[in-house]
Design an enzyme around this catalytic site. Structure first.
Site, PDB file in Angstrom:
ATOM      1  N   GLU A 149      42.206  35.457  41.006  1.00 20.70           N
ATOM      2  CA  GLU A 149      43.033  34.481  40.195  1.00 20.70           C
ATOM      3  C   GLU A 149      42.309  33.564  39.237  1.00 20.70           C
ATOM      4  O   GLU A 149      42.603  32.988  38.281  1.00 20.70           O
ATOM      5  CB  GLU A 149      43.849  33.456  41.117  1.00 20.70           C
ATOM      6  CG  GLU A 149      44.856  34.129  41.720  1.00 20.70           C
ATOM      7  CD  GLU A 149      45.973  33.430  42.314  1.00 20.70           C
ATOM      8  OE1 GLU A 149      45.558  32.246  42.619  1.00 20.70           O
ATOM      9  OE2 GLU A 149      47.083  33.663  42.727  1.00 20.70           O
ATOM     10  N   HIS A 175      31.189  55.088  55.848  1.00 21.52           N
ATOM     11  CA  HIS A 175      31.499  56.453  56.036  1.00 21.52           C
ATOM     12  C   HIS A 175      32.970  56.470  54.990  1.00 21.52           C
ATOM     13  O   HIS A 175      33.655  57.342  55.405  1.00 21.52           O
ATOM     14  CB  HIS A 175      31.900  56.276  57.481  1.00 21.52           C
ATOM     15  CG  HIS A 175      30.499  56.191  58.181  1.00 21.52           C
ATOM     16  ND1 HIS A 175      30.079  57.561  58.694  1.00 21.52           N
ATOM     17  CD2 HIS A 175      29.752  55.203  58.688  1.00 21.52           C
ATOM     18  CE1 HIS A 175      29.069  56.982  59.587  1.00 21.52           C
ATOM     19  NE2 HIS A 175      28.966  56.037  59.499  1.00 21.52           N
ATOM     20  N   LYS A 187      57.487  36.830  38.353  1.00 20.24           N
ATOM     21  CA  LYS A 187      58.245  35.693  39.059  1.00 20.24           C
ATOM     22  C   LYS A 187      59.458  35.384  38.122  1.00 20.24           C
ATOM     23  O   LYS A 187      60.545  35.225  38.992  1.00 20.24           O
ATOM     24  CB  LYS A 187      57.419  34.330  39.366  1.00 20.24           C
ATOM     25  CG  LYS A 187      56.406  34.295  40.336  1.00 20.24           C
ATOM     26  CD  LYS A 187      55.735  33.321  40.511  1.00 20.24           C
ATOM     27  CE  LYS A 187      54.675  33.146  41.575  1.00 20.24           C
ATOM     28  NZ  LYS A 187      53.860  31.978  41.496  1.00 20.24           N
TER      29      LYS A 187
END
Lengths: 441, 441
Positions: B286, B315, B429
């Site tokens: 951010e 791995h 939003k």
């Protein structure tokens, strides 16, 4: 499973058709591998879901170790030896273990050699297990020589043996390549063994005994898992490019990589699927993250896989994704919408806050966030695909896992790399081994 | 905390000194912010660890809600509202919750609105709590209007209210900006509130009441946390470049970004610190993932943060890191070596397998893997830094968190972006809100 890309992946039909040409031969090769059956090819993992002998062996081993009292299946393995099992377990159960303390059996995973974790795990086992029938230890190492797995097996089995005596060996299953050092040692001690076909590498082994045994012992529907995988194999080997999810996804990822999109973000709108994302992280990381192409040229190629969880990560890295470097291709992963029963309480605590939440279900809110996010990506011209699972079940997880493994084979072919080896990790292993040997007293 | 880079970060002294010049003014600014105290600047979060009024208020609220019977602290918040608390809790306790079922209190986190998770969480609470003294709900939203947090508060508090009546409000604490809609509603209902200074953004708020209250209630040593932060603030504001970890790390990341290393991998050799990595993921994502620089130019800049866990991810994505695209700067994070007590059992189950493990401790094995990995990175000329914590404690976590927050301020300054806003997330939003409102009946 649905796969959507048309309106959002920023790829033209002509590009698709052109790149499809590059895959014609390889697709034919995969069809031959499937038709031939067995395990003679590097791609043979696609034959695991049709292997009836494998199923029979796994179910027999599971039956033999099954006990009504079984509480803990301890999976000792790292990388390809546990990521597939963990993906399926966490998706269906494990993510909720904290909230369902009385549901058994549970799977406990031991991968790295973190002293604090292993000590707490063994203390827990010794305190919470009353009888050997309450546990099974499954040690898994394809090569039979994985440091972490050998060490954890010694520590965990050592602690259980101190409490229950040598009878613990009867509660063990070792999964490894037939003839590996671990496999041979287990056979010598009369410990149950399961083998893995030589040509099936760790990251392609989820449908082998590596994944099937612990999942069957847990009571999961491994037949449905295989069925989903078989249905997907058929789609990815026989469908034309327009409806073939593995080919489409591989081509989209490849095409955007060529344009500088070096990261693939798997943006999953179900928190319990995070481990599924981590399984894919290995699959993509190891399969195509390569120093050399198949002609031996130094290429340092690959796509860096990421896992993001919606909506959590919109509040974390959403700003980066929407505003930052345009170096990512996104795969949204979610399930088909179902009728929801969790409605907002009628009597709200804070009725004045976000009035649009009245009478909404949590599911509706999550869908609105997902749709809002997709619109934001579209408006910002950020390319994405959508993988829509019918639900979160053995069948649909089988579909997804098989889809991604075949996608990775196609992607390896497009990038002209060997998708089945991992030569560069040898270097750190050699150095580690040298240090451990130097420290020997 | 030690910070090492000299032999491994592939940066010359002359580059360091040159880039240091770019930070002289900003460093002086940070010193002024610290000397002035209070919360008038964007950087004011650096003053939280010296705010005695804050500490007093938090401890008073914690004291008021503290009960011997307390079992569950339910933190409802997302992004900056819970990542810092989760980082500290998981590092010290949470990661081991599964193995320590009888240790209380525990913290339960509710962030996204996943229906399955929230249903299982509320079912769990209702079944496992006998009395309101056994829980505290802490709802945290800086803006007071975060959809997920408002919705989860309604669901969770609604379920608890159904079981325990309106008395549950006495077991709630709301943390928000003073005067926000949530804060005002809580005050009206007589619910305890804690406020956050306006200029302290979510991702910089871990040392505010956002993090301190739940951690103090849990019984953690928040004074030591603040002490670590204060010691680090001093180092990062007063030390010269050669010994200033925040400046060094910012400059190294910036310098490699300019050379195409667009990813910062935080490779942590303690699994319980994964949440700490996720906290940093937001901080970096951010703060510097920005469409525009501070002059308004479109730059789409940023570094994509990653979290890897050693040795697990060797791995998984080790092959990608060692062989794939050379687009990463790595930060190895681990603790100082301590004397170990967990020795390999004398009587080994498989004595022939990896003989060099005889008499080794798990800690020794982990160190050998870490050292082996560092050698492999060096040999491949992959640039890395090392952050060595003295231990995993409140003090050292306070150091680390403060180090990284100041590093991010320096990095924002080098990149000429506003490290304190997140303008691009507004788009999704707005779309989400529109969808929710359209669906209103």
């Amino acid at each position: 499973m649905e796969f959507l890309y048309r309106s959002s992946a920023n790829i033209s039909d002509s590009d698709l058709i052109e790149l499809n040409e590059l895959l014609v031969d390889y697709k034919a090769h995969l069809v031959r591998v499937a038709n031939r059956g067995g395990y003679e090819d590097k791609e043979s993992s696609i034959n695991l879901p049709v292997d009836e002998v494998l199923l029979r062996d796994v179910l027999a081993a599971s039956e033999a170790k099954s006990e009504r009292a079984l509480k803990y299946i301890i999976v000792i393995g790292i990388g390809g030896s546990n990521l597939g099992t963990k993906a399926i377990y966490d998706s269906l159960y494990g993510f909720f273990d904290q909230f369902e303390p009385d549901r058994f059996p549970k799977v406990l995973f031991a991968d790295t050699n973190d002293p604090k974790t292993i000590t707490k795990l063994t203390d827990f086992l010794i305190t919470h297990i009353q009888d050997p029938s309450e546990f099974v230890v499954n040690s898994i190492s394809k090569s039979g020589g994985t440091t972490e797995t050998i060490a954890n097996t010694e520590f965990i089995v050592g602690a259980l043996r101190e409490r229950f005596g040598d009878t613990v060996y009867e509660r063990m299953v070792v999964t490894s390549d037939a003839g590996s050092p671990l496999w041979t040692s287990a056979v010598e001690r009369g410990i149950t063994t399961l083998s893995i076909p030589k040509n099936v590498g760790g990251r392609f082994s989820v449908f082998s005994s590596v994944g099937l045994f612990p999942l069957a012992l847990l009571g999961l529907d491994v037949r449905a898992l295989r069925e989903g995988a078989r249905a997907m194999r058929k789609r990815c080997l026989s469908e034309p490019i327009q409806t073939n999810p593995a080919m489409l996804s591989a081509i989209i990822l490849f095409s955007h990589l060529k344009k500088g999109k070096t990261i693939n973000d798997n943006f999953i709108f179900h928190p319990e699927l995070e481990s599924l994302g981590k399984w894919y992280r290995q699959l993509m990381g190891e399969s195509i993250g390569k120093e050399k192409d198949w002609d031996g040229n130094i290429v340092h190629t690959g796509i860096t896989p990421r896992v993001s969880i919606g909506s959590t990560d919109l509040h974390s890295v959403g700003q980066l994704y929407l505003g930052g470097p345009q170096d990512k291709t996104t795969t949204f992963i979610y399930t088909k919408r179902v009728a929801s029963t969790t409605l907002m309480p009628r009597r709200r605590l804070f009725p004045d806050l976000i009035e649009s939440l009245h009478d909404k279900s949590l599911d509706q809110i999550m869908r609105a966030i997902l749709e809002g996010t997709k619109i934001a990506y579209l408006k910002n011209k950020l390319p994405f695909m959508e993988v829509i699972l019918p639900d979160i079940s053995e069948y649909s997880l089988g579909e997804f896992l098989q889809f991604k493994m075949i996608e990775m084979m196609y992607l390896g072919s497009l990038l002209r790399v060997n998708a089945f080896d991992q030569p560069n990790v040898e270097l750190y292993k050699i150095e580690t081994k040298r240090i451990l040997e130097e420290e020997m007293s």
